[in-house]
Structures are given as C-alpha cells and as structure tokens.
Motif scaffolding. Structure first.
Motif, PDB file in Angstrom:
ATOM      1  N   THR A  92       0.827  -1.209   0.000  1.00 13.49           N
ATOM      2  CA  THR A  92       0.000   0.000   0.000  1.00 13.49           C
ATOM      3  C   THR A  92       0.868   1.268   0.000  1.00 13.49           C
ATOM      4  OG1 THR A  92      -1.428  -1.287   1.435  1.00 13.49           O
ATOM      5  CG2 THR A  92      -2.014   1.008   1.170  1.00 13.49           C
ATOM      6  N   PHE A  93       2.034   1.198   0.676  1.00 14.71           N
ATOM      7  CA  PHE A  93       2.857   2.402   0.858  1.00 14.71           C
ATOM      8  C   PHE A  93       3.218   3.066  -0.479  1.00 14.71           C
ATOM      9  CE2 PHE A  93       4.735   0.284   4.919  1.00 14.71           C
ATOM     10  CZ  PHE A  93       3.511   0.452   5.540  1.00 14.71           C
ATOM     11  N   ASP A  94       3.536   2.241  -1.482  1.00 13.16           N
ATOM     12  CA  ASP A  94       3.887   2.821  -2.784  1.00 13.16           C
ATOM     13  C   ASP A  94       2.875   2.502  -3.871  1.00 13.16           C
ATOM     14  OD1 ASP A  94       6.549   4.299  -2.908  1.00 13.16           O
ATOM     15  OD2 ASP A  94       6.974   2.633  -1.563  1.00 13.16           O
ATOM     16  N   GLY A  95       2.138   1.395  -3.693  1.00 10.50           N
ATOM     17  CA  GLY A  95       1.163   1.005  -4.711  1.00 10.50           C
ATOM     18  C   GLY A  95       0.033   2.008  -4.827  1.00 10.50           C
ATOM     19  N   PHE A  96      -0.494   2.427  -3.690  1.00  6.90           N
ATOM     20  CA  PHE A  96      -1.636   3.355  -3.730  1.00  6.90           C
ATOM     21  C   PHE A  96      -1.221   4.748  -4.216  1.00  6.90           C
ATOM     22  CE2 PHE A  96      -5.070   5.872  -1.486  1.00  6.90           C
ATOM     23  CZ  PHE A  96      -6.030   5.567  -2.431  1.00  6.90           C
ATOM     24  N   PRO A  97      -0.079   5.303  -3.711  1.00  7.82           N
ATOM     25  CA  PRO A  97       0.352   6.597  -4.267  1.00  7.82           C
ATOM     26  C   PRO A  97       0.570   6.533  -5.781  1.00  7.82           C
ATOM     27  CG  PRO A  97       1.551   6.137  -2.262  1.00  7.82           C
ATOM     28  CD  PRO A  97       0.749   4.910  -2.572  1.00  7.82           C
ATOM     29  N   MET A  98       1.113   5.409  -6.265  1.00  8.44           N
ATOM     30  CA  MET A  98       1.329   5.294  -7.712  1.00  8.44           C
ATOM     31  C   MET A  98      -0.019   5.327  -8.450  1.00  8.44           C
ATOM     32  SD  MET A  98       3.388   2.372  -9.851  1.00  8.44           S
ATOM     33  CE  MET A  98       5.049   2.703  -9.317  1.00  8.44           C
ATOM     34  N   SER A  99      -1.020   4.659  -7.873  1.00  9.49           N
ATOM     35  CA  SER A  99      -2.361   4.687  -8.472  1.00  9.49           C
ATOM     36  C   SER A  99      -2.923   6.099  -8.479  1.00  9.49           C
ATOM     37  CB  SER A  99      -3.317   3.798  -7.678  1.00  9.49           C
ATOM     38  OG  SER A  99      -3.111   2.483  -7.984  1.00  9.49           O
ATOM     39  N   ARG A 100      -2.751   6.781  -7.362  1.00 14.71           N
ATOM     40  CA  ARG A 100      -3.284   8.149  -7.259  1.00 14.71           C
ATOM     41  C   ARG A 100      -2.562   9.107  -8.200  1.00 14.71           C
ATOM     42  NH1 ARG A 100      -4.022   9.706  -1.048  1.00 14.71           N
ATOM     43  NH2 ARG A 100      -1.826   9.216  -1.147  1.00 14.71           N
TER      44      ARG A 100
END
Lengths: 505, 154
Positions: A92-100
C-alpha cells in the motif's frame, strides 16, 4: 528429483487436480483481495470442502488459495489503499500513491509480476531444499526433535514486538491446551475437569479455526466500518507488460534479496508474510539510492513487498514438508488437512509420500500461471466482489467454520471447542497476547511431550539434551533467540524513552 | 494494587495454572512406564506460572501511561457472540437447516438492520441460499452428515 517433479506436474494437469487448484486459486485471489478476510480465514473456509477429496486434490486447492491470496491481496492495496491482507500492508505504501498519481495499471501489474517472479524463484528453493532438509531431519532422535520444537516456540515468542513475556506466556498457554485430556503416550486420563468432551484431548484444528476466525471477524466488527469504498469504474488498468517486467528485471538485486527475505521468514515457524513484506520493504529502502522517495509511489516499494510475500509461501511449505512444523497459520491448517487424511507430516513425509510431495510442489508452481491468467481475465470482477457487504460475508464464514469443525469428528464437541476458543482468541487479541505462539504451542505441545517422554524412556540422563551436538545446538539457538529478543526489547525501550525525553523538551 | 489489564490477565493465568498444577499432583503414575501422565503437564504449568508471574511483576513495576480510548462497538461484538452461542446451542435441537437459516438471517439483520420490505426479503433470501447451498454441497457431494434436530428430526 526433476523426474518426480515432472511426474507431479503432469499429474497436476489432470482435470481432477487442475480443477481444485483452479478453484482454490480463484477463491484465494478473491479472499486475499477482500479487506478484513485474511488468507488464513479463506483457507479455513475452504478446509471443510476438502474433506471429501483425495489428499492431493485438497492440498492443491489449499495451495491455490495460499498463492492466489498472496497475490490477490495487492489488488485492493494498490487500487483502494486498503491492504487485502496483512502481508500486503507494505504494498500500500507505494502502490496506492502510484495509483493516485494516475498509474493504477502500472502499480497493479508491477505487484502481480513481482509476486509471480518472487513466488517462482521461491519454488526453486522449495524443490531443491526440502528433500535435503528432510534428510537432515531424519538423523534426529527424540532429543533433537524436542530441542527443535522448543527452538520453534522460543523464536516465535521472541519475535513478538509488543512484549516478550506475553509472547512466551502465549506459547506456554498453547502447550497448556495440549495437556488437557488423555496423555498422548499411554492414553491415561488427566485434567479433563469433569467435562466429557475434554477427555479425548482438544484437537488443534477447531482451536485454530476458532481463534483466528473469531478474532479477525470480531475485530473487524468492533470497528463498524463499511467496506463499500467508492470504486472508480473508469479505472484505467491498461499497461505495457514488457515495460513492467523490465522495470522488475532491471532490479535483479532487489528482486533476489526480497525473495530471499521472504523465504527465510517463511522457513522460520509461524511468522508469516506480514513480517516478510515489512522487512523486505525496509531493506529495499535501506539499500536504495533514493530512500526519500519511498512512500511516494516508486516501483521498488511494490516489488520488494510483493516478491517477498509470495516467496514466503514457498518458505512456509519447506518447513512443513521437511520438519512437520507449520511456517504460518495457513500451513497449520494444511497440517490439519494432512492429519485428517491420515498422513504423517515430518521428515519421512517426502520419502513415504513422494507422489503427494511432488504433487504439492507442482501445485505451487502451477498456481502462479493460474493466478496470472485469472488476473489477466478478471481483475475488474475481483474489484466488484470486494464490495460484498460484511453483514452477508461474516455470518456465512462463521457457518462454514461450524461445518468445518463439525465435520472433523461428526460431533458437536468440536463445535463447542470452536466457540470456546473463539471467545478466548478474541480476548487474547484484546489483551494484547499474540496468537502465533499460542497456535504453535497448541500444534507442537503434544509432539514436545511425546519426544520428551520418548527420550527419557530411552535414557533417563537429562544431560543428553545438551551433550548430543544437534540437540545442544538447537537448544543453544533457542536460548540465544530469547537473549536476543530481550536485548532488542531493551534497545527499543531505550529508544522510545529517549524519544519521549526529547519530546518533553 | 496498581495493575493494568496485563497485570490482571497475568494474575488470572497464574491462578489457573496453579489450580491445574495442584490437580496434576493427584494423577497416578503408570507402573509400566517410568514417567507418569503428570510429568509433562507439571513442567508446562510451572513454566506458565513463572511467565504469568513475570507479567504481573513487570506490569506492577512499569509506569502506566494513560492512553486515549478508542471508540469501538463492543456491544455489537457481544451480540454477535451471543447469537453464535445460541446457534451452537440450538444446533443439536433444531438441526442444521433450521438453526443455520435462523442464525444467518438474525446475524445479517443485526449487522445491517433491514429498513424496508425489500431489505427484509434480502435478509431472508441470503439465509435461505446459504443454508440450501451449504447443506447440499456438504451432504450430497462431500458426504458430511450435518446435525439433525432432536426436536425437529430435520
């Protein structure tokens, strides 16, 4: 070895094995993606369905759940910012920011490909190391087994972050569960407390189901949050797979190191992928030339977390197949499934059941391309299933837990055990007692007793535990792990005291 | 005595392990084997008692910090446990099909109270589907004989 693996792979292509593996993988992907439903709970739900199957069919299904769950967990981590399972928290730490940042497809497929590659690299170690480790374990006498089980318990208890004493006490309580009811050596009645269903002892599967299912479901319910997060139907998941694969393969050290961490954590008893993904993420950050970018949506964070949690599955399977010690809660359920089918796990497992053992290797390997196909075809469907309300999901899961417990002995006694330990598990979580040492104590308690009694009946000299080299080494490692944990806890306390002091000023 | 929940849980475990330890003293040894059925339980219970005591002592000596209380819905948890207890208690008397239907409907309604006829129908439908699917899959295809009710014979 490779000939047997080839036969195992060919067997697994038969419809009767491929169908359960496929169904298990599908359920695993969905269960892993559902926030609040862990892989342990998914495999617990699947367990009763495997009772009527052949052992390899049932185990293939469970391995499918395990591999599918580890990969499925990243879908919601990357796209919704909600980890589908604890071992996807670091994703989540990098996956979600990348999605956003407008790249949801890249985030998702980086995670999926890293999972697949980490898992398949883990398969190499699984196939190559399990046999030799089992050969080593064949040299063990009751002294060595006793020492090995004590080491497993002390390591798990020592790795608990919150309190070492609570970890040790939790492991000891697990062993207490095994002393209630008939003694496992001569079958003499003891400590049944006048309760008829305690006389035969407490089987570990309903304990495990009760403790994990209730603690997780009730902990979710008390938060009273709804999982119907708004989903963007227009989410663009298109991505160049060649580019994504190159992004991963151009970082070979990161991939290999994260896989290695996952494997090692998996081999250590009862720790699991939640520790593996955090440790791999931390290591990736430490080795990175741009640590300040971690958390902003960079590929390294996703690759490290996902490669490690899938390799962790292979590590857990090594431990259970070579030593008969579950690497985590999911393999503990598999151990129960083996017991139900009358198969003894441990060092003789591979030599006595080569078809089953290599079938399990093959199932593990084949589950990865199956996950890939499933996600190629239906990642959007998985996202839709994720919004199933908990008000429907949880009662159904609890009914399946009851059926699973009842089917173990066609008796209500195991259902009562499930309920009692469900309450106990929830209370333990609320009081801050870790569940992993407790479960390991329940699983290993009988084996510790059997090996202790066997060794003392062979020779009453207690010094043999410390004069036989392997036993002495294992016991020394157990003592060292406790000492190391005490040192680590003291260091952490000092650090937090310094931080608190600094905050005061 | 200034104890937190750690200290009190340690005291409870200490009392339980000492009670069980006392019970092991009444276990008779088997003349056929040198080690009796109480040997290992005594070791385990003694170790448990020592760890429990260590927890009490460490809690007693530690400085207590006041933590902000989380707002958690414990009432719902108690209700769900109670409902599950009733379900488990009813299983041998009502049988799997009736008690499972009632349990799934009741817990579904508890977690997401129906506010219209449509949602009430959904609750009943979910309960019926769950019961029928689980019953048929396990009884017909997986040869697991699910409990029949003493009162209902169903």
């Amino acid at each position: 070895m490779f000939e047997l693996l080839g036969v195992g792979l060919l067997d697994m292509f038969q419809v009767k094995y491929l169908v359960p593996l496929f169904i298990g993988t599908l359920i695993g992907v969905v269960g892993g993606a559902l926030p609040g439903i862990t892989i342990t709970m998914t495999v617990i739900v699947v367990l009763p369905f495997t009772f009527g199957l052949e052992p390899l069919q049932g185990l293939a299904c469970m391995i499918g759940v395990y591999v599918g769950g580890e990969t499925g967990g990243l879908i919601t981590s990357c796209l919704l910012g909600i980890p589908g399972k604890p071992s996807a928290v670091a994703t989540t730490f990098d996956g979600f920011p990348m999605s956003r940042n407008g790249e949801p497809g890249r985030a998702l497929w980086l995670g999926i490909w890293a999972s697949i590659l980490g898992g398949l690299l883990g398969a190499v170690v699984l196939v190559a190391a399990t046999g030799p480790l089992a050969q080593l374990a064949l040299r063990f006498g009751p002294w060595e087994y006793f020492a090995l089980f004590v080491l497993a318990l002390s390591m798990v208890a020592g790795l608990v972050e919150s309190s070492l004493v609570k970890g040790l006490l939790s492991g000891a309580l697990g062993c207490v569960v095994t002393v209630l009811g008939n003694d496992p050596v001569m079958g003499q009645p003891r400590l049944a407390l006048g309760i008829s269903w305690l006389e035969g002892g407490i089987p570990f599967l309903p304990v495990l189901i009760g403790v994990f299912a209730f603690s997780q479901i009730m902990s979710e319910l008390e938060k009273s949050t709804k999982n119907t997060e708004a989903l963007s139907a227009a989410l663009n998941l298109a991505v160049s797979h060649v580019k994504v694969l190159w992004e991963i393969l151009s970082r070979p050290f990161l991939l290999l190191w994260s896989t290695f961490i996952g494997l090692v954590i998996g081999v250590l008893p009862a720790i699991g992928g939640s520790a593996a993904n955090m440790l791999a993420y931390d290591q990736a950050k430490k080795f990175s030339s741009r640590p300040e970018k971690f958390g902003s949506g960079i590929p390294e964070g996703i690759i490290a977390s996902e490669a490690s949690n899938n390799a962790n599955v292979a590590g857990s399977l090594v431990t259970i197949m070579a030593f008969g010690i579950p690497g985590d809660a999911v393999t503990a359920v598999m151990l129960g499934a083996l017991t139900i089918h009358g198969i003894q796990s441990g060092p003789l497992f591979i030599s006595q059941n080569p078809a089953l053992a290599y079938g399990m290797f093959a199932a593990y390997i084949l589950a990865h391309p199956l996950v890939l196909i499933l996600l190629f075809l239906g990642v959007r469907w998985v996202l839709r299933i994720v919004i199933v309300p908990k008000s429907i999901l949880f009662p159904v899961v609890l009914v399946l837990c009851v059926v699973g417990a009842y089917a173990l002995g066609n008796s209500m006694a195991t259902v009562y055990v499930l309920f009692v330990f469900g309450i106990l598990g929830y209370l333990m979580v609320k009081l801050g007692f870790p569940l992993a040492p407790f479960i390991l104590g329940v699983i290993l308690g009988d084996q510790i007793e059997i090996n202790l009694v066997r060794s003392l009946m062979t020779d009453s000299n207690l010094w043999l535990f410390v004069t036989r080299p392997i036993s002495a080494l294992l016991l020394a490692a157990a003592a060292a792990s406790i000492v190391l944990s005490i040192w680590q806890h003291r260091r952490m306390q000092k650090k937090s005291a310094v931080a608190a002091g600094a905050a005061d000023f | 005595m200034n104890l937190s929940k750690d200290g009190w849980s340690g005291l409870a475990v200490l009392a339980a392990s000492l009670f069980l330890f006392a019970l092991t003293l009444g276990l008779k040894d088997n003349p056929l084997v040198p080690i009796g059925p109480g040997y290992y339980p005594r070791i385990v219970l003694a170790v448990t008692a020592v760890f429990a005591l260590a927890l009490v002592v460490s809690d007693f000596l530690s400085e207590k910090s006041v933590r902000a209380r989380e707002s958690l819905n414990y009432l719902l948890v108690i209700e769900m446990f109670a409902l599950f207890g009733v379900y488990v208690g009813a299983l041998p008397y009502l049988g799997f099909r009736i008690s499972t239907f009632l349990y799934v409907a009741a817990s579904n309604a508890l977690l997401d109270p129906p506010r219209s006829l449509k949602s009430a129908a959904r609750v009943l439908l979910v309960a019926a589907i769950t019961t029928v699917v689980v019953y048929y899959v396990f009884e017909r295809y997986l040869t697991v004989l699910l409990p029949r009710g003493r009162w209902t014979n169903f």
